[in-house]
Design a protein around this motif. Structure first.
Motif, PDB file in Angstrom:
ATOM      1  N   HIS A 225       0.866  -1.183   0.000  1.00  0.00           N
ATOM      2  CA  HIS A 225       0.000   0.000   0.000  1.00  0.00           C
ATOM      3  C   HIS A 225       0.900   1.229   0.000  1.00  0.00           C
ATOM      4  O   HIS A 225       2.118   1.104   0.112  1.00  0.00           O
ATOM      5  CB  HIS A 225      -0.982  -0.017   1.169  1.00  0.00           C
ATOM      6  CG  HIS A 225      -0.349  -0.008   2.540  1.00  0.00           C
ATOM      7  ND1 HIS A 225       0.576  -0.933   2.967  1.00  0.00           N
ATOM      8  CD2 HIS A 225      -0.509   0.848   3.595  1.00  0.00           C
ATOM      9  CE1 HIS A 225       0.937  -0.670   4.217  1.00  0.00           C
ATOM     10  NE2 HIS A 225       0.302   0.416   4.627  1.00  0.00           N
TER      11      HIS A 225
ATOM     12  N   HIS B  52       1.097   3.978   2.100  1.00  0.00           N
ATOM     13  CA  HIS B  52       1.416   4.765   3.298  1.00  0.00           C
ATOM     14  C   HIS B  52       2.889   5.170   3.312  1.00  0.00           C
ATOM     15  O   HIS B  52       3.748   4.437   2.815  1.00  0.00           O
ATOM     16  CB  HIS B  52       1.092   3.972   4.572  1.00  0.00           C
ATOM     17  CG  HIS B  52      -0.347   4.061   4.960  1.00  0.00           C
ATOM     18  ND1 HIS B  52      -0.947   3.139   5.782  1.00  0.00           N
ATOM     19  CD2 HIS B  52      -1.314   4.973   4.649  1.00  0.00           C
ATOM     20  CE1 HIS B  52      -2.221   3.477   5.958  1.00  0.00           C
ATOM     21  NE2 HIS B  52      -2.464   4.578   5.283  1.00  0.00           N
TER      22      HIS B  52
ATOM     23  N   ASP C  46       5.288   5.102   5.372  1.00  0.00           N
ATOM     24  CA  ASP C  46       6.345   4.239   5.898  1.00  0.00           C
ATOM     25  C   ASP C  46       6.642   3.063   4.954  1.00  0.00           C
ATOM     26  O   ASP C  46       7.598   2.323   5.157  1.00  0.00           O
ATOM     27  CB  ASP C  46       6.018   3.729   7.312  1.00  0.00           C
ATOM     28  CG  ASP C  46       4.651   3.107   7.440  1.00  0.00           C
ATOM     29  OD1 ASP C  46       3.744   3.492   6.672  1.00  0.00           O
ATOM     30  OD2 ASP C  46       4.461   2.241   8.311  1.00  0.00           O
ATOM     31  N   HIS C  47       5.808   2.899   3.913  1.00  0.00           N
ATOM     32  CA  HIS C  47       6.034   1.830   2.936  1.00  0.00           C
ATOM     33  C   HIS C  47       6.484   2.392   1.582  1.00  0.00           C
ATOM     34  O   HIS C  47       7.076   1.693   0.782  1.00  0.00           O
ATOM     35  CB  HIS C  47       4.764   0.986   2.768  1.00  0.00           C
ATOM     36  CG  HIS C  47       4.346   0.329   4.056  1.00  0.00           C
ATOM     37  ND1 HIS C  47       4.497  -1.013   4.294  1.00  0.00           N
ATOM     38  CD2 HIS C  47       3.832   0.859   5.197  1.00  0.00           C
ATOM     39  CE1 HIS C  47       4.081  -1.296   5.527  1.00  0.00           C
ATOM     40  NE2 HIS C  47       3.672  -0.170   6.089  1.00  0.00           N
TER      41      HIS C  47
ATOM     42  N   HIS D 299      -7.251  -1.546   5.767  1.00  0.00           N
ATOM     43  CA  HIS D 299      -6.215  -0.623   6.240  1.00  0.00           C
ATOM     44  C   HIS D 299      -6.118   0.541   5.243  1.00  0.00           C
ATOM     45  O   HIS D 299      -6.137   1.706   5.631  1.00  0.00           O
ATOM     46  CB  HIS D 299      -4.900  -1.380   6.386  1.00  0.00           C
ATOM     47  CG  HIS D 299      -3.774  -0.543   6.885  1.00  0.00           C
ATOM     48  ND1 HIS D 299      -3.800   0.085   8.104  1.00  0.00           N
ATOM     49  CD2 HIS D 299      -2.585  -0.218   6.318  1.00  0.00           C
ATOM     50  CE1 HIS D 299      -2.667   0.765   8.264  1.00  0.00           C
ATOM     51  NE2 HIS D 299      -1.920   0.600   7.198  1.00  0.00           N
TER      52      HIS D 299
ATOM     53  N   ASP E  33       0.288  -4.388   5.987  1.00  0.00           N
ATOM     54  CA  ASP E  33      -0.348  -3.943   7.231  1.00  0.00           C
ATOM     55  C   ASP E  33      -1.769  -4.496   7.383  1.00  0.00           C
ATOM     56  O   ASP E  33      -2.558  -3.961   8.159  1.00  0.00           O
ATOM     57  CB  ASP E  33      -0.398  -2.407   7.291  1.00  0.00           C
ATOM     58  CG  ASP E  33       0.967  -1.781   7.551  1.00  0.00           C
ATOM     59  OD1 ASP E  33       1.957  -2.528   7.715  1.00  0.00           O
ATOM     60  OD2 ASP E  33       1.042  -0.532   7.582  1.00  0.00           O
TER      61      ASP E  33
HETATM   62 ZN   LIG Z   1      -0.035   1.305   6.572  1.00  0.00          ZN
END
Ligand SMILES: [Zn+2]
Ligand SMILES: [Zn+2]
Length: 306
Positions: free
Chosen positions: A70, A72, A74-75, A159, A178
């Motif tokens: 995904h 986000h 942090d990814h 998520h 996640d």
């Molecule tokens: Zn996430």
């Protein structure tokens, strides 16, 4: 080399970048040299990822593709940086595209859901999109990812709308992103020390709990023997099967926050991005001390990662 990576299973390696994991999958078919990067960690991780790749696959190596579970931050944090070295296709689910083309922001984090320091500082998370349109490819839900012919792509929304998990049926290895995690992501102590605890998706950033529950049940029904998640250590065997079926059976009780902006009111999104965001349910009730501690921690984390 400096990068400390670990083996997940045959042909799969992972590396922890502070509090989030990235994975590399070697392709056994084709010319035998191909490999794929799954997720890119927080901003500033490109050199560590390249070091890991070179120690596994040789100097000057590059992946045949990058896959994001995904978008986000942090990814996807080091994605732009990596694309300067590796001009390769980036695969995402069609419903995740708007957050990677600059079209839509994610719904805001819910600092009232879940408790814990990571939740309190979650309003600092970048939810605005990055734009990597030039490299972006939509994952075909039927054909999967051409560069990963042996892996099944499983749509696991909740998520985020276009969240995917990757499954290797031959030895039932699951990369779950996640969709669920193996640490308590709301707690800074758990998250930063990688304390093992099979848990639902991060509470403060999950915007559709009904879909999230269905996704965890879908993944549990695969009965994976190895699970590698976006946050927390790898889990295996009986310990994993027991914990995952427990989570799937009691998801509402174990994973869904008691209350929160997205509890009972999901955010709605389509191929163009976010369509509806439920109204805010007010600010978290913080005592002055907790608020102070949270802002100090937030300041330190933000200086480091965002
Ligand atoms: Zn996430
Ligand atoms: Zn994450």
């Amino acid at each position: 080399m400096g990068s400390k990576y670990f083996q997940v299973g045959q042909g799969v390696w992972g590396m922890r970048l502070y509090f989030v994991n990235i994975y590399m999958i070697a392709n056994r078919r084709g010319n035998g040299k191909g490999w794929v990067l799954v997720d890119t960690g927080v901003k500033g991780s490109a050199n560590k990822i390249i070091d890991m790749a070179e120690s596994l696959f040789g100097l000057g190596t590059k992946p045949t593709a990058i896959v994001l579970t995904h978008g986000h931050s942090d990814h996807s944090g080091s994605l732009k940086e990596l694309l300067r070295y590796w001009d390769v296709p980036v695969y995402v689910h069609p419903l995740e595209v708007p957050y990677l083309t600059g079209r839509s922001s994610y719904p805001p984090a819910d600092a009232t859901a879940g408790g814990g320091l990571m939740t309190l500082i979650s309003w600092m998370w970048r939810t605005s999109p990055i734009n990597v349109s030039r490299n972006l490819r939509e994952i075909d839900p039927y054909d999967g990812i051409p560069e990963l012919p042996e892996w099944k792509v499983i749509h696991t929304p909740g998520h985020t709308p276009g969240h995917i998990s990757l499954f290797f049926p031959l030895n039932t290895t699951l990369i779950a992103g996640d969709a669920f995690t193996t640490t308590r992501t709301e707690s800074a102590v758990y998250t930063l020390s990688y304390m093992k605890k099979l848990s639902g998706p991060p509470k403060y950033l999950t915007t559709d709990w009904y879909a999230a529950a269905r996704s965890v049940r879908k993944l549990a029904s695969l009965q994976p023997r190895i699970v590698a998640t976006g946050h927390g250590p790898v889990m295996r065997g009986r310990e994993l099967l027991t914990a995952l079926s427990f989570l799937a059976n009691r998801f509402e009780e174990l994973a869904v926050p008691k209350d929160g902006r997205y509890v009972g009111h999901s955010a709605v999104a389509d191929e163009n991005g976010v369509r509806y965001i439920p109204p805010s349910n007010g600010d978290p009730k913080l005592t002055a001390g907790v608020a102070f501690a949270a802002s100090v921690a937030a300041f330190l984390l933000v200086r480091r990662f965002w």
